[in-house]
Write an enzyme that holds these catalytic residues in place. Structure first.
Site, PDB file in Angstrom:
ATOM      1  N   GLU A  78       0.817  -1.228   0.000  1.00  0.00           N
ATOM      2  CA  GLU A  78       0.000   0.000   0.000  1.00  0.00           C
ATOM      3  C   GLU A  78       0.848   1.275   0.000  1.00  0.00           C
ATOM      4  O   GLU A  78       0.415   2.313   0.504  1.00  0.00           O
ATOM      5  CB  GLU A  78      -0.922   0.005   1.224  1.00  0.00           C
ATOM      6  CG  GLU A  78      -1.994  -1.076   1.168  1.00  0.00           C
ATOM      7  CD  GLU A  78      -3.108  -0.826   2.168  1.00  0.00           C
ATOM      8  OE1 GLU A  78      -4.253  -0.621   1.736  1.00  0.00           O
ATOM      9  OE2 GLU A  78      -2.838  -0.818   3.384  1.00  0.00           O
ATOM     10  N   HIS A  97      -0.224   5.203   7.928  1.00  0.00           N
ATOM     11  CA  HIS A  97      -1.434   4.474   7.540  1.00  0.00           C
ATOM     12  C   HIS A  97      -1.632   3.336   8.526  1.00  0.00           C
ATOM     13  O   HIS A  97      -0.701   2.584   8.798  1.00  0.00           O
ATOM     14  CB  HIS A  97      -1.310   3.929   6.121  1.00  0.00           C
ATOM     15  CG  HIS A  97      -2.424   2.995   5.762  1.00  0.00           C
ATOM     16  ND1 HIS A  97      -3.741   3.392   5.746  1.00  0.00           N
ATOM     17  CD2 HIS A  97      -2.433   1.663   5.473  1.00  0.00           C
ATOM     18  CE1 HIS A  97      -4.508   2.356   5.433  1.00  0.00           C
ATOM     19  NE2 HIS A  97      -3.737   1.294   5.274  1.00  0.00           N
ATOM     20  N   HIS A  99      -4.696   0.593  10.807  1.00  0.00           N
ATOM     21  CA  HIS A  99      -6.014  -0.046  10.906  1.00  0.00           C
ATOM     22  C   HIS A  99      -6.360  -0.179  12.393  1.00  0.00           C
ATOM     23  O   HIS A  99      -6.711  -1.259  12.863  1.00  0.00           O
ATOM     24  CB  HIS A  99      -6.003  -1.433  10.255  1.00  0.00           C
ATOM     25  CG  HIS A  99      -5.281  -1.500   8.944  1.00  0.00           C
ATOM     26  ND1 HIS A  99      -4.278  -2.395   8.675  1.00  0.00           N
ATOM     27  CD2 HIS A  99      -5.425  -0.754   7.805  1.00  0.00           C
ATOM     28  CE1 HIS A  99      -3.827  -2.223   7.435  1.00  0.00           C
ATOM     29  NE2 HIS A  99      -4.500  -1.224   6.894  1.00  0.00           N
ATOM     30  N   HIS A 167     -11.776  -0.148   6.285  1.00  0.00           N
ATOM     31  CA  HIS A 167     -10.347  -0.408   6.078  1.00  0.00           C
ATOM     32  C   HIS A 167      -9.483   0.172   7.199  1.00  0.00           C
ATOM     33  O   HIS A 167      -8.973  -0.568   8.033  1.00  0.00           O
ATOM     34  CB  HIS A 167      -9.934   0.158   4.710  1.00  0.00           C
ATOM     35  CG  HIS A 167      -8.494  -0.067   4.366  1.00  0.00           C
ATOM     36  ND1 HIS A 167      -8.033  -0.080   3.077  1.00  0.00           N
ATOM     37  CD2 HIS A 167      -7.390  -0.272   5.135  1.00  0.00           C
ATOM     38  CE1 HIS A 167      -6.735  -0.307   3.069  1.00  0.00           C
ATOM     39  NE2 HIS A 167      -6.320  -0.420   4.306  1.00  0.00           N
TER      40      HIS A 167
HETATM   41 ZN   LIG Z   1      -4.343  -0.605   4.893  1.00  0.00          ZN
END
Ligand SMILES: [Zn+2]
Length: 273
Positions: A78, A97, A99, A167
């Site tokens: 990603e 980034h 989660h 996500h």
């Molecule tokens: Zn991700």
């Protein structure tokens, strides 16, 4: 703040370890930084859990998220999230980034993030949502194509955080410490917000004006330095064995003090208690 590439790599490795240690990231997720010597590049670890990242793990990418040379190791899939945001936002120098579980109830329901305590203001006023499905239909949910990363960067716009439906979350910062500060305290806020919503529907959120003013706390006080020192110590304490713990912790304290002295503005030094 780091002055050399070696110091930058050390700080970025510590940033990855901190967000893991504070429960924002687990095996997945990543923190990157724009290259200190070339704004057209960024540094991101090879594919491994952030808690294990060391200064030697970083790969240099161009803003198309292509490695400058074949790294010969696995890479995060990603990474276009980072490259496309650096491309769109020249003032952004670090991206995280994640989660984080604290956000998942909001990301499953499309419920707005609401700052409910002063440090939660780092998420900004009504950070936007992005739903990959809107533009790209059924996908495997990973943001891997440049056009997907660009779409996410457009959704982020001028904000510092974008919520990715079903996500995770992507956070931007003016530097690595700012990005970590925003990542940790927005996640704390999400946790408190969801808990508050189970108690009652009448949640006293910060006003837009309060959010703006409180969001400047990290830049105008010693709060950022203090938090970084605290989180660094928690990482050092966690990795120390009983035999070497005291020695390592003492060394970390000296290092943190040096960094603090280097980074501390004179006016801030007077205010510090
Ligand atoms: Zn991700």
């Amino acid at each position: 703040m780091p002055n050399t590439l070696a110091e930058a790599r050390q700080e970025l490795a510590l940033a990855n370890q901190i967000v893991a240690n504070e429960g924002i990231i687990d095996a997945f997720g990543h923190v990157s930084m724009r290259h200190p010597d070339d704004p057209r590049r960024y540094l991101l670890s090879r594919s491994r859990a952030p808690e294990l990242v060391t200064p030697d793990d970083f790969i240099e990418y161009d803003l198309e998220s292509q490695p400058l040379r074949d790294p010969g190791v696995g890479q995060y899939s990603e990474r276009v999230i980072h490259g496309e945001i650096y491309k769109a936002r020249p003032e952004v120098n670090s991206v995280c980034h994640h989660h984080c579980p604290a956000f998942m109830p909001l990301l499953a329901t499309g419920t707005d993030y609401m700052p409910i305590f002063h440090l939660g203001a780092v998420g900004g006023v009504r950070p936007p949502f992005w739903d990959q499905r809107d533009e790209f239909g059924d996908t495997n949910m990973l943001v891997v194509r440049p056009e997907e990363g660009a779409s996410l960067a457009r959704a982020l716009g001028k904000h510092w955080m974008v919520l990715m439906m079903r996500h995770g979350v992507t956070v931007a910062g003016t530097n690595v410490r700012d990005c970590v500060f925003r990542s940790v305290f927005s996640a704390r806020n999400a946790e408190y917000q969801v808990r508050a919503m189970t108690v009652g529907s009448n949640i006293a959120t910060l006003s837009a004006g309060e959010t703006k003013l409180a969001g400047q706390i990290s830049g105008k006080t010693t709060g950022l330095i203090r938090s970084w020192e605290y989180w660094s110590m928690r990482v050092a304490n966690k990795t120390a064995t009983p035999a070497t713990g005291a020695k390592k912790a003492a060394a970390a304290r000296v290092k943190a003090k040096r960094a603090r002295t280097k980074a501390k503005p004179k006016r801030a030094a007077k205010r510090r208690r």
